[in-house]
Write an enzyme that holds these catalytic residues in place. Structure first.
Site, short mmCIF file in Angstrom:
data_model
loop_
_atom_site.label_atom_id
_atom_site.label_comp_id
_atom_site.label_asym_id
_atom_site.label_seq_id
_atom_site.Cartn_x
_atom_site.Cartn_y
_atom_site.Cartn_z
N ARG A 65 43.06 52.01 34.64
CA ARG A 65 41.86 51.82 35.45
C ARG A 65 40.69 51.36 34.58
O ARG A 65 39.87 50.53 35.01
CB ARG A 65 41.51 53.12 36.19
CG ARG A 65 42.47 53.38 37.36
CD ARG A 65 42.47 54.83 37.80
NE ARG A 65 41.18 55.33 38.22
CZ ARG A 65 40.84 56.62 38.19
NH1 ARG A 65 41.69 57.53 37.75
NH2 ARG A 65 39.65 56.99 38.61
N ARG A 116 43.51 64.25 41.70
CA ARG A 116 43.88 62.94 42.25
C ARG A 116 45.12 62.37 41.56
O ARG A 116 45.28 62.52 40.35
CB ARG A 116 42.70 61.97 42.08
CG ARG A 116 41.93 61.77 43.38
CD ARG A 116 40.62 61.07 43.16
NE ARG A 116 40.74 59.75 42.56
CZ ARG A 116 39.71 58.92 42.39
NH1 ARG A 116 38.50 59.28 42.79
NH2 ARG A 116 39.88 57.74 41.83
N ARG A 151 33.86 45.30 43.37
CA ARG A 151 34.54 45.51 42.09
C ARG A 151 35.03 44.21 41.48
O ARG A 151 35.63 44.24 40.40
CB ARG A 151 35.77 46.38 42.34
CG ARG A 151 35.59 47.83 42.01
CD ARG A 151 36.88 48.45 42.43
NE ARG A 151 37.28 49.58 41.68
CZ ARG A 151 36.96 50.83 42.00
NH1 ARG A 151 36.16 51.09 43.00
NH2 ARG A 151 37.44 51.82 41.32
N ARG A 161 38.78 66.44 36.42
CA ARG A 161 38.21 66.42 37.77
C ARG A 161 39.12 67.14 38.77
O ARG A 161 40.33 67.01 38.74
CB ARG A 161 38.03 64.97 38.24
CG ARG A 161 37.62 64.91 39.72
CD ARG A 161 37.15 63.57 40.16
NE ARG A 161 38.10 62.52 39.87
CZ ARG A 161 37.80 61.23 39.97
NH1 ARG A 161 36.58 60.85 40.33
NH2 ARG A 161 38.71 60.33 39.70
N LYS A 198 29.80 57.95 40.02
CA LYS A 198 29.35 57.25 41.25
C LYS A 198 29.41 58.20 42.45
O LYS A 198 28.45 58.31 43.22
CB LYS A 198 30.24 56.02 41.52
CG LYS A 198 30.25 54.99 40.39
CD LYS A 198 31.10 53.77 40.73
CE LYS A 198 32.58 54.06 40.90
NZ LYS A 198 33.27 54.52 39.69
P1 AP5 Z 1 32.91 61.17 39.81
O1 AP5 Z 1 31.56 61.30 40.41
O2 AP5 Z 1 34.10 61.53 40.63
O3 AP5 Z 1 33.08 59.69 39.19
P2 AP5 Z 1 33.34 58.29 39.91
O4 AP5 Z 1 32.49 57.29 39.20
O5 AP5 Z 1 33.18 58.41 41.38
O6 AP5 Z 1 34.84 58.06 39.48
P3 AP5 Z 1 36.10 57.55 40.33
O7 AP5 Z 1 37.33 57.94 39.55
O8 AP5 Z 1 36.01 57.99 41.75
O9 AP5 Z 1 35.91 56.02 40.22
P4 AP5 Z 1 36.96 54.94 40.46
O10 AP5 Z 1 36.08 53.76 40.51
O11 AP5 Z 1 38.06 54.88 39.48
O12 AP5 Z 1 37.72 55.42 41.80
P5 AP5 Z 1 37.65 54.94 43.29
O13 AP5 Z 1 37.92 56.11 44.13
O14 AP5 Z 1 36.44 54.14 43.54
O15 AP5 Z 1 32.94 62.04 38.47
C1 AP5 Z 1 34.13 62.21 37.73
C2 AP5 Z 1 34.22 63.64 37.15
O16 AP5 Z 1 33.17 63.82 36.21
C3 AP5 Z 1 34.05 64.76 38.20
O17 AP5 Z 1 34.90 65.82 37.87
C4 AP5 Z 1 32.58 65.19 38.05
O18 AP5 Z 1 32.40 66.56 38.36
C5 AP5 Z 1 32.34 64.91 36.57
N1 AP5 Z 1 30.96 64.49 36.29
C6 AP5 Z 1 30.18 63.64 37.05
N2 AP5 Z 1 28.97 63.48 36.47
C7 AP5 Z 1 29.00 64.22 35.32
C8 AP5 Z 1 28.04 64.46 34.28
N3 AP5 Z 1 26.82 63.90 34.31
N4 AP5 Z 1 28.41 65.28 33.27
C9 AP5 Z 1 29.65 65.86 33.24
N5 AP5 Z 1 30.59 65.67 34.18
C10 AP5 Z 1 30.27 64.85 35.22
O19 AP5 Z 1 38.91 53.95 43.37
C11 AP5 Z 1 40.24 54.42 43.27
C12 AP5 Z 1 41.22 53.28 43.47
O20 AP5 Z 1 41.08 52.72 44.79
C13 AP5 Z 1 41.05 52.08 42.53
O21 AP5 Z 1 41.74 52.26 41.32
C14 AP5 Z 1 41.66 50.94 43.38
O22 AP5 Z 1 43.06 50.98 43.35
C15 AP5 Z 1 41.19 51.30 44.78
N6 AP5 Z 1 39.89 50.70 45.12
C16 AP5 Z 1 38.74 51.37 45.45
N7 AP5 Z 1 37.75 50.51 45.68
C17 AP5 Z 1 38.25 49.26 45.51
C18 AP5 Z 1 37.69 47.96 45.59
N8 AP5 Z 1 36.39 47.75 45.89
N9 AP5 Z 1 38.51 46.92 45.33
C19 AP5 Z 1 39.81 47.08 45.03
N10 AP5 Z 1 40.41 48.29 44.93
C20 AP5 Z 1 39.63 49.38 45.17
MG MG Z 2 34.49 58.21 43.06
#
Ligand code: AP5
Ligand code: MG
Length: 214
Positions: free
Chosen positions: A171, A160, A88, A127, A13
């Site tokens: 997660r 992270r 979410r 990552r 994402k």
């Molecule tokens: P990346 O692009 O970083 O993936 P992502 O989908 O953004 O993954 P996140 O871990 O950020 O998602 P998340 O939903 O768990 O975390 P968030 O920060 O939203 O890619 C990942 C890796 O893969 C990178 O190293 C990249 O280089 C690699 N990659 C990408 N594409 C690739 C490809 N095609 N091929 C190979 N490699 C690739 O949330 C974190 C926490 O915050 C949650 O757990 C929760 O506690 C809280 N939170 C956030 N939003 C909410 C909400 N709406 N409600 C409640 N709690 C929330």
């Molecule tokens: Mg992200």
């Protein structure tokens, strides 16, 4: 253009949102990034959110709904936005719809990025993120030129706190239980577009471009 990127942790994402920002000049709204910034600054929001995030649980709906509601009112969202990691839960999706309605706006597309769990685990454990500019890397799939150093700004790369194997597994469980139901929710509304999230980052971006440009 008002977009939602929906997908499990590690589905890309954030990676794809950055490419969409560059091409369409609309802001990325990542609730995860906003919460991590608050944790770093040790604000009241950050102190409340940290315990949930460290355990891989969701931060309470009312907290994140408030954040997004305020953010959508900012001037830079007038031509559109990319929601990354929000909504979410079904209550978050309903609150978003209600907020957009008061602004006479709607979601154009919900792009659901499909990636299997084995690949997600590999992506998240490898990552690395830049402390300076937020650029993202992967130790194997997208390594920096110099280990531990950002190619773009020379900043330090870090892992992270929630990218530990046990937390990642939690997660993924939370995603299946609380977020995956949004796929059916948006399918019923007719806005869901599913893309295969395994493959080259650029190829996946082209699939998103095809969704929004037809
Ligand atoms: P990346 O692009 O970083 O993936 P992502 O989908 O953004 O993954 P996140 O871990 O950020 O998602 P998340 O939903 O768990 O975390 P968030 O920060 O939203 O890619 C990942 C890796 O893969 C990178 O190293 C990249 O280089 C690699 N990659 C990408 N594409 C690739 C490809 N095609 N091929 C190979 N490699 C690739 O949330 C974190 C926490 O915050 C949650 O757990 C929760 O506690 C809280 N939170 C956030 N939003 C909410 C909400 N709406 N409600 C409640 N709690 C929330
Ligand atoms: Mg992200």
């Amino acid at each position: 253009m008002n977009l939602i990127l929906l997908g499990p942790p590690g589905s890309g994402k954030g990676t794809q949102a950055k490419k969409i920002v560059e091409r369409y000049h609309i802001p990325q709204i990542s609730t995860g990034d906003i919460l991590r910034a608050a944790v770093k600054e040790q604000t009241p929001l950050g102190k409340e959110a940290k315990a949930y995030m460290d355990q891989g649980k969701l931060v309470p709906d009312e907290v994140v709904i408030g954040i997004v509601r305020d953010r959508l009112k900012a001037a830079d969202c007038k031509n559109g936005f990319i929601l990354d990691g929000f909504p979410r839960t079904v209550p978050q999706a309903e609150a978003l719809a209600a907020t957009l309605q008061t602004m006479n706006r709607t979601i154009d597309y919900v792009v659901s990025i499909d990636v299997n769990n084995e690949e997600l685990l590999k992506r998240l454990t490898g990552r690395r993120t830049c402390r300076g500019c937020g650029a993202m890397y992967h130790l194997i799939f997208d390594p920096p030129r110099k280990e531990g150093v950002c190619d773009r700004c020379g900043g330090e790369l870090y892992q992270r706190d929630d990218d530990k194997e046990e937390t990642i597994k939690e997660r993924l469980r939370v995603y299946d239980a609380q977020t995956a139901p949004l796929i059916a929710y948006y399918r019923d509304k007719g806005s869901l577009r599913t893309i295969d999230g395994v493959g080259a980052m650029e190829q996946i971006f082209q699939a998103i471009v095809k969704v929004v440009e037809g």
